[in-house]
Scaffold this motif. Structure first.
Motif, PDB file in Angstrom:
ATOM      1  N   THR A  19     -16.600 -48.455  26.624  1.00 28.30           N
ATOM      2  CA  THR A  19     -17.908 -48.945  27.062  1.00 28.30           C
ATOM      3  C   THR A  19     -18.961 -48.784  25.964  1.00 28.30           C
ATOM      4  OG1 THR A  19     -17.396 -48.371  29.359  1.00 28.30           O
ATOM      5  CG2 THR A  19     -19.713 -48.709  28.804  1.00 28.30           C
ATOM      6  N   LYS A  20     -19.033 -47.593  25.369  1.00 28.48           N
ATOM      7  CA  LYS A  20     -20.016 -47.348  24.311  1.00 28.48           C
ATOM      8  C   LYS A  20     -19.742 -48.214  23.094  1.00 28.48           C
ATOM      9  CE  LYS A  20     -21.004 -42.554  25.659  1.00 28.48           C
ATOM     10  NZ  LYS A  20     -20.888 -41.125  25.255  1.00 28.48           N
ATOM     11  N   ALA A  21     -18.450 -48.405  22.792  1.00 31.64           N
ATOM     12  CA  ALA A  21     -18.097 -49.253  21.648  1.00 31.64           C
ATOM     13  C   ALA A  21     -18.544 -50.690  21.886  1.00 31.64           C
ATOM     14  CB  ALA A  21     -16.589 -49.192  21.411  1.00 31.64           C
ATOM     15  N   SER A  22     -18.329 -51.191  23.100  1.00 28.75           N
ATOM     16  CA  SER A  22     -18.726 -52.573  23.400  1.00 28.75           C
ATOM     17  C   SER A  22     -20.237 -52.748  23.298  1.00 28.75           C
ATOM     18  CB  SER A  22     -18.235 -52.961  24.802  1.00 28.75           C
ATOM     19  OG  SER A  22     -18.887 -52.194  25.812  1.00 28.75           O
ATOM     20  N   GLN A  23     -20.982 -51.719  23.717  1.00 24.29           N
ATOM     21  CA  GLN A  23     -22.444 -51.790  23.646  1.00 24.29           C
ATOM     22  C   GLN A  23     -22.929 -51.831  22.199  1.00 24.29           C
ATOM     23  OE1 GLN A  23     -23.458 -48.321  25.943  1.00 24.29           O
ATOM     24  NE2 GLN A  23     -23.399 -49.405  27.905  1.00 24.29           N
ATOM     25  N   GLN A  24     -22.357 -50.978  21.352  1.00 24.67           N
ATOM     26  CA  GLN A  24     -22.793 -50.938  19.955  1.00 24.67           C
ATOM     27  C   GLN A  24     -22.369 -52.175  19.182  1.00 24.67           C
ATOM     28  OE1 GLN A  24     -22.600 -47.677  17.380  1.00 24.67           O
ATOM     29  NE2 GLN A  24     -23.519 -46.222  18.793  1.00 24.67           N
ATOM     30  N   LEU A  25     -21.237 -52.752  19.569  1.00 26.18           N
ATOM     31  CA  LEU A  25     -20.737 -53.922  18.862  1.00 26.18           C
ATOM     32  C   LEU A  25     -21.244 -55.236  19.461  1.00 26.18           C
ATOM     33  CD1 LEU A  25     -17.027 -52.738  18.413  1.00 26.18           C
ATOM     34  CD2 LEU A  25     -18.760 -52.939  16.613  1.00 26.18           C
ATOM     35  N   MET A  27     -20.416 -56.592  22.287  1.00 25.49           N
ATOM     36  CA  MET A  27     -19.273 -57.320  22.826  1.00 25.49           C
ATOM     37  C   MET A  27     -19.104 -56.945  24.293  1.00 25.49           C
ATOM     38  SD  MET A  27     -16.563 -56.616  19.713  1.00 25.49           S
ATOM     39  CE  MET A  27     -15.208 -57.474  20.535  1.00 25.49           C
ATOM     40  N   THR A  28     -18.419 -57.801  25.038  1.00 24.95           N
ATOM     41  CA  THR A  28     -18.094 -57.424  26.412  1.00 24.95           C
ATOM     42  C   THR A  28     -16.980 -56.382  26.374  1.00 24.95           C
ATOM     43  OG1 THR A  28     -16.392 -59.128  26.658  1.00 24.95           O
ATOM     44  CG2 THR A  28     -18.665 -59.736  27.213  1.00 24.95           C
ATOM     45  N   GLN A  29     -16.915 -55.563  27.435  1.00 23.60           N
ATOM     46  CA  GLN A  29     -15.878 -54.544  27.469  1.00 23.60           C
ATOM     47  C   GLN A  29     -14.485 -55.170  27.517  1.00 23.60           C
ATOM     48  OE1 GLN A  29     -16.779 -51.288  30.011  1.00 23.60           O
ATOM     49  NE2 GLN A  29     -14.723 -50.408  29.941  1.00 23.60           N
ATOM     50  N   SER A  30     -14.368 -56.317  28.167  1.00 28.31           N
ATOM     51  CA  SER A  30     -13.069 -56.987  28.232  1.00 28.31           C
ATOM     52  C   SER A  30     -12.634 -57.470  26.854  1.00 28.31           C
ATOM     53  CB  SER A  30     -13.123 -58.165  29.213  1.00 28.31           C
ATOM     54  OG  SER A  30     -14.060 -59.141  28.784  1.00 28.31           O
ATOM     55  N   ALA A  31     -13.609 -57.920  26.045  1.00 25.58           N
ATOM     56  CA  ALA A  31     -13.291 -58.363  24.686  1.00 25.58           C
ATOM     57  C   ALA A  31     -12.820 -57.198  23.830  1.00 25.58           C
ATOM     58  CB  ALA A  31     -14.508 -59.023  24.052  1.00 25.58           C
TER      59      ALA A  31
END
Length: 292
Positions: A19-25, A27-31
């Protein structure tokens, strides 16, 4: 091979969260999940253990792969910066590890001078303990880090910045407030707050040198906590002037025994660093040339 998947994997490992990675990048969490799944499928190995209760952890092959992936990403950053230089463009990101007093007293001076000529370079700051900064340098999370007293066995290249004096800190209404020079013998019976961080050994050596056994009331790791305890009259302490002089409502005194800690920037290899990092180090050397 998609470097975007490497970036996703590295960010998940750094943050410990999809989740945190998707926010920083952005991107959606599914991606993010799909990127890792496709990488694992291509390589035929499991890189990340997923557990609802324990969270995520890297597998053994995931941990080994991460070191190489970070090196690849760093190399790509260097290549992009070198190409940009040829095209008279300025791009890049510098990742800096720093501790509290360096963040407030040293980093702004370097950044101010650096951005006069290199306003397009981006920065990422990681604030932590001395031990964490060393670990981040070792595993490639940061490009350069503020360090204190690196020993002779260190494999990093060191750029000295300043000498930081160890001083006595006490409440503003303390009797030591009127002494120009404080004899370390006068501290023996005072309730003492002993830092358990990197400069604990300096303090212990000072007392040992004079055969003094301080009255240790508290042992505390966090510098801000120590400063707040001194403000509240819970004891006195000895610590680096660079940090303590920024604290309000405490007084500092000079010891009759002078001891310094040396603050520097560390880099795994200046020669192999990106153009932006090399320029940052050059600016830092110039800014603190008269103070090192």
């Amino acid at each position: 091979m998609s470097f975007a998947r490497f970036e996703v994997f590295s960010k998940i490992a750094e943050l410990g969260s999809f989740t945190k990675a998707s926010q920083q990048l952005n991107m959606t969490q599914s991606a993010v999940s799909h990127a890792i799944a496709s990488l694992e499928s291509e390589w035929g190995v499991l890189l990340i253990n997923r557990d609802r209760r324990k969270g995520i952890t890297l597998t053994e092959v995931g941990q080994k792969s991460l070191l190489h992936i970070r090196e690849i990403l760093n190399r790509m950053e260097h290549i992009n910066q070198e190409i940009a230089l040829v095209r008279n463009l300025e791009i890049g990101t510098i990742r800096i590890g720093t501790f509290a007093s360096a963040s407030s007293c040293l980093l702004p001076k370097i950044l101010s001078e650096f951005q006069k000529k290199h306003s397009q370079i981006e920065f990422k700051f990681y604030e932590g303990s001395y031990e964490e900064i060393t670990e981040w340098l070792n595993i490639g999370i940061i490009d350069i880090g503020f360090v204190v007293e690196m020993d002779s066995t260190s494999t990093f290249e060191i750029i000295p910045l300043i000498k930081d004096k160890m001083v006595v800190a006490f409440p503003s209404n303390h009797m030591l407030n009127h002494q120009e020079i404080i004899n370390i013998q006068d501290l023996q019976k005072e309730p003492f707050i002993m830092p358990t961080g990197m400069y604990q050994k300096y303090i212990e050596d000072l007392f040992k040198q004079e055969n003094i056994h301080p009255t240790i009331r508290f042992e505390v790791h966090d510098c801000n906590t120590i400063a707040n305890m001194v403000k509240e009259g819970l004891g006195i302490t000895i610590g680096p002037e660079l940090f303590l002089k920024t604290q309000q409502n405490i007084q500092l005194g000079t010891l009759n025994l002078t001891h310094w800690r040396h603050v520097a920037l560390a880099c795994p290899s200046v020669k192999e660093a990106s153009p932006a990092v090399r320029e940052f180090l050059a600016v830092a050397k110039k800014v603190f040339k008269s103070k090192s």
